[in-house]
Enzyme design. Structure first.
Site, PDB file in Angstrom:
ATOM      1  CG  ASP A   1      51.213 -28.299  14.834  1.00 13.04           C
ATOM      2  OD1 ASP A   1      52.270 -27.827  15.413  1.00 13.04           O
ATOM      3  OD2 ASP A   1      51.058 -29.334  15.114  1.00 13.04           O
TER       4      ASP A   1
ATOM      5  CG  HIS B   1      54.294 -35.590  15.128  1.00 11.65           C
ATOM      6  ND1 HIS B   1      53.907 -34.438  16.782  1.00 11.65           N
ATOM      7  CD2 HIS B   1      54.998 -36.532  15.992  1.00 11.65           C
ATOM      8  CE1 HIS B   1      54.712 -34.880  17.891  1.00 11.65           C
ATOM      9  NE2 HIS B   1      55.706 -35.861  17.061  1.00 11.65           N
TER      10      HIS B   1
ATOM     11  CG  HIS C   1      47.618 -33.095  21.665  1.00  6.75           C
ATOM     12  ND1 HIS C   1      47.815 -33.955  22.492  1.00  6.75           N
ATOM     13  CD2 HIS C   1      48.658 -32.123  21.713  1.00  6.75           C
ATOM     14  CE1 HIS C   1      49.057 -34.210  23.248  1.00  6.75           C
ATOM     15  NE2 HIS C   1      49.304 -32.954  21.753  1.00  6.75           N
TER      16      HIS C   1
HETATM   17  N1  ACO Z   1      39.351 -33.149  12.799  1.00 10.11           N
HETATM   18  C1  ACO Z   1      38.071 -33.402  12.578  1.00 10.11           C
HETATM   19  N2  ACO Z   1      37.597 -35.082  13.402  1.00 10.11           N
HETATM   20  C2  ACO Z   1      38.899 -34.928  14.459  1.00 10.11           C
HETATM   21  C3  ACO Z   1      40.179 -34.253  14.611  1.00 10.11           C
HETATM   22  C4  ACO Z   1      40.989 -33.204  13.012  1.00 10.11           C
HETATM   23  N3  ACO Z   1      41.268 -32.621  13.652  1.00 10.11           N
HETATM   24  N4  ACO Z   1      41.004 -34.936  16.066  1.00 10.11           N
HETATM   25  C5  ACO Z   1      39.816 -36.270  16.377  1.00 10.11           C
HETATM   26  N5  ACO Z   1      38.548 -36.172  15.561  1.00 10.11           N
HETATM   27  C6  ACO Z   1      37.831 -37.055  15.549  1.00 10.11           C
HETATM   28  C7  ACO Z   1      38.128 -38.025  15.127  1.00 10.11           C
HETATM   29  O1  ACO Z   1      37.393 -38.042  13.239  1.00 10.11           O
HETATM   30  C8  ACO Z   1      37.542 -39.333  15.597  1.00 10.11           C
HETATM   31  O2  ACO Z   1      35.805 -39.230  15.748  1.00 10.11           O
HETATM   32  P1  ACO Z   1      35.523 -41.140  15.768  1.00 10.11           P
HETATM   33  O3  ACO Z   1      35.646 -41.330  16.753  1.00 10.11           O
HETATM   34  O4  ACO Z   1      33.816 -40.056  15.181  1.00 10.11           O
HETATM   35  O5  ACO Z   1      35.777 -41.411  15.027  1.00 10.11           O
HETATM   36  C9  ACO Z   1      37.859 -38.912  17.282  1.00 10.11           C
HETATM   37  O6  ACO Z   1      37.665 -37.657  17.110  1.00 10.11           O
HETATM   38  C10 ACO Z   1      38.677 -39.532  17.715  1.00 10.11           C
HETATM   39  O7  ACO Z   1      40.212 -38.832  16.683  1.00 10.11           O
HETATM   40  P2  ACO Z   1      41.482 -39.395  16.797  1.00 10.11           P
HETATM   41  O8  ACO Z   1      42.276 -38.770  15.625  1.00 10.11           O
HETATM   42  O9  ACO Z   1      40.566 -41.003  17.241  1.00 10.11           O
HETATM   43  O10 ACO Z   1      42.044 -39.087  18.488  1.00 10.11           O
HETATM   44  P3  ACO Z   1      43.972 -38.959  18.647  1.00 10.11           P
HETATM   45  O11 ACO Z   1      43.492 -39.155  19.887  1.00 10.11           O
HETATM   46  O12 ACO Z   1      43.806 -41.063  17.939  1.00 10.11           O
HETATM   47  O13 ACO Z   1      44.066 -38.440  17.895  1.00 10.11           O
HETATM   48  C11 ACO Z   1      45.491 -36.504  17.043  1.00 10.11           C
HETATM   49  C12 ACO Z   1      45.264 -36.777  18.118  1.00 10.11           C
HETATM   50  C13 ACO Z   1      46.310 -37.879  15.523  1.00 10.11           C
HETATM   51  C14 ACO Z   1      46.529 -35.167  17.031  1.00 10.11           C
HETATM   52  C15 ACO Z   1      44.015 -35.711  15.724  1.00 10.11           C
HETATM   53  O14 ACO Z   1      42.703 -34.827  16.742  1.00 10.11           O
HETATM   54  C16 ACO Z   1      44.699 -35.009  14.609  1.00 10.11           C
HETATM   55  O15 ACO Z   1      44.604 -36.194  13.234  1.00 10.11           O
HETATM   56  N6  ACO Z   1      44.162 -34.274  14.305  1.00 10.11           N
HETATM   57  C17 ACO Z   1      44.733 -32.929  13.215  1.00 10.11           C
HETATM   58  C18 ACO Z   1      46.608 -33.526  13.573  1.00 10.11           C
HETATM   59  C19 ACO Z   1      47.240 -32.187  14.083  1.00 10.11           C
HETATM   60  O16 ACO Z   1      46.518 -31.561  14.760  1.00 10.11           O
HETATM   61  N7  ACO Z   1      48.207 -32.782  14.785  1.00 10.11           N
HETATM   62  C20 ACO Z   1      48.831 -31.962  15.402  1.00 10.11           C
HETATM   63  C21 ACO Z   1      49.170 -32.917  17.005  1.00 10.11           C
HETATM   64  S1  ACO Z   1      50.063 -31.919  17.990  1.00 10.11           S
HETATM   65  C22 ACO Z   1      51.368 -31.713  17.758  1.00 10.11           C
HETATM   66  O17 ACO Z   1      51.976 -32.394  17.013  1.00 10.11           O
HETATM   67  C23 ACO Z   1      51.932 -30.703  17.881  1.00 10.11           C
END
Ligand code: ACO
Length: 373
Positions: free
Chosen positions: A314, A224, A263
């Site tokens: 971010d 987050h 996201h």
């Molecule tokens: N890097 C690499 N792979 C990713 C990323 C990432 N940043 N984001 C998503 N993926 C991949 C996952 O590994 C997953 O792949 P798979 O299906 O092969 O296992 C797929 O995309 C779906 O990802 P989830 O984590 O299930 O997507 P979700 O919607 O739950 O997660 C999240 C969203 C937590 C923001 C995720 O994209 C992430 O961890 N991003 C990095 C952290 C980040 O930047 N957070 C800031 C959020 S915005 C804010 O707070 C202002």
């Protein structure tokens, strides 16, 4: 033995679940848009101040000129923190994360506040936090650099005063404006994890400070708010734009999450990114940070090619705050300074039509068994 009587539908991470209604902001993933009380956020960034946006989120409308002036005067009056809190801040270990300092400071401010928990008192507590948190963050940044606190300056507006308290000087107007834009963009985003956390705490009829402390805890995590710090750590590891692709391949091969990308709601790009990216480019030009900007762009392009993922807010925020001179661990507290408006607006909304937030879980553990003596 594992028991599952039937196959209930489980919404892991509450993904896609509509948990309640809200009138505060509309996040529209289909049109890549974000409205605060009906206003497009990029238009608020172009024409309004962060304090105007706070008024909008709290009251439902942008302030009139007299409301603007009254809010500004109250914000200025509420900036100073008392000596006991300053002493507490100075005693906190410098090894702790600044989000721990902030969490402790909010808890302290709550313990000092004798007001009731009614809507009017909550409005005054919200403004108190908006005004005092920058003072806390500035003191924390300075003490970690071995520097004494600088008192707030009531002749300066919100963002300029924050730079003054942190660095002892106010940068170029473009930099102050870019900071203000970041505050507006970070202010509110519907039922994100930290806001939902604050609403869960509020739903038990706990107090506003407890809900904000819980929100800070939720925001700290790297999935987050903590991602803005992680983005800058990551960019610091990449040795120029030509290294971005190789760095990314290695990180993805190691199954790392690439911070600042993806996201939960926006799958075709975060509506806030273009506005903050423009601010980043403006500040990078002023600071002569072409290389950092090129690495940032190269990594985003490589990430899109490799994973089809877009940057979230971010991603520009991390390097922007770095170029403004903040130490990396201070980035998420800057997010708190802004999101305090959204959290407290949601706390009021939750209280106005409260229902205890208490979901169910599908039990998957061991079935019934006999206790033996
Ligand atoms: N890097 C690499 N792979 C990713 C990323 C990432 N940043 N984001 C998503 N993926 C991949 C996952 O590994 C997953 O792949 P798979 O299906 O092969 O296992 C797929 O995309 C779906 O990802 P989830 O984590 O299930 O997507 P979700 O919607 O739950 O997660 C999240 C969203 C937590 C923001 C995720 O994209 C992430 O961890 N991003 C990095 C952290 C980040 O930047 N957070 C800031 C959020 S915005 C804010 O707070 C202002």
């Amino acid at each position: 033995m594992t028991v599952l009587d039937e196959e209930p539908e489980v919404h892991k991470g509450l993904a896609g679940v509509l948990a309640d209604t809200t009138s505060i902001s509309k996040v529209d993933a289909e049109t890549n848009s974000l409205l605060y009380r009906g206003y497009p956020v990029q238009d608020l960034c172009a024409h309004r101040t962060f304090l105007d946006v706070a008024h909008l989120l709290w009251s439902g409308d942008l302030p009139t000129p007299s409301e603007q002036q009254a809010l500004s005067e109250r914000e200025k009056a509420l900036r100073p923190i008392d000596r006991s809190l300053q002493t507490l801040l100075m005693q906190m270990p410098t090894t702790c994360h600044p989000m721990d300092t902030l969490r402790t400071a909010v808890s302290w401010l709550g313990s000092e506040d004798v007001q009731e928990d009614d809507p009017q008192a909550n409005a005054s507590k919200s403004l108190r936090l908006l005004a005092a948190l920058p003072t806390v963050v500035a003191i924390d940044q300075r003490r970690r650099r071995g520097l004494d606190p600088i008192a707030p300056d009531p002749s300066l507006d919100y963002s300029a005063n924050f730079f003054h308290m942190t660095f002892g000087s106010v940068p170029e107007p473009e930099v102050v404006r870019a900071f203000e834009v970041s505050m507006i963009l970070y202010a509110e985003h519907s039922f994100n994890a930290s806001t939902f956390t604050a609403r869960v705490v509020t739903s038990t009829l706990s107090d506003l400070y407890s809900a904000v402390v819980a929100g800070i805890g939720a925001l700290k995590g790297p999935l987050h708010g903590g991602a803005n710090e992680a983005v800058m750590h990551m960019l610091s590891e990449i040795d120029g734009p030509e290294e971005a692709e190789a760095w990314l391949s290695e990180a993805l091969a190691a199954k790392k999450k690439i911070m600042g990308f993806g996201h939960r709601v926006y799958k075709r790009g975060d509506s806030r990114v273009p506005t903050l990216q423009a601010s980043l480019e403006e500040v990078a030009a002023l600071r002569g940070a072409d290389d950092l900007l090129a690495t940032h762009a190269a990594l985003a392009a490589a990430m899109f090619r490799e994973k089809g993922l877009h940057p979230n807010l971010d991603y520009p925020a991390g390097p922007l705050y770095h170029l403004m001179g903040f130490d990396i661990p201070m980035f998420t507290p800057l997010f708190v300074m802004s999101r305090i408006t959204g959290w407290t607006a949601h706390i009021s909304e939750q209280l106005a039509a409260n229902s205890l937030i208490r979901p169910l879980a599908a039990y998957q553990g061991t079935g019934w068994r006999q206790v033996t003596a």
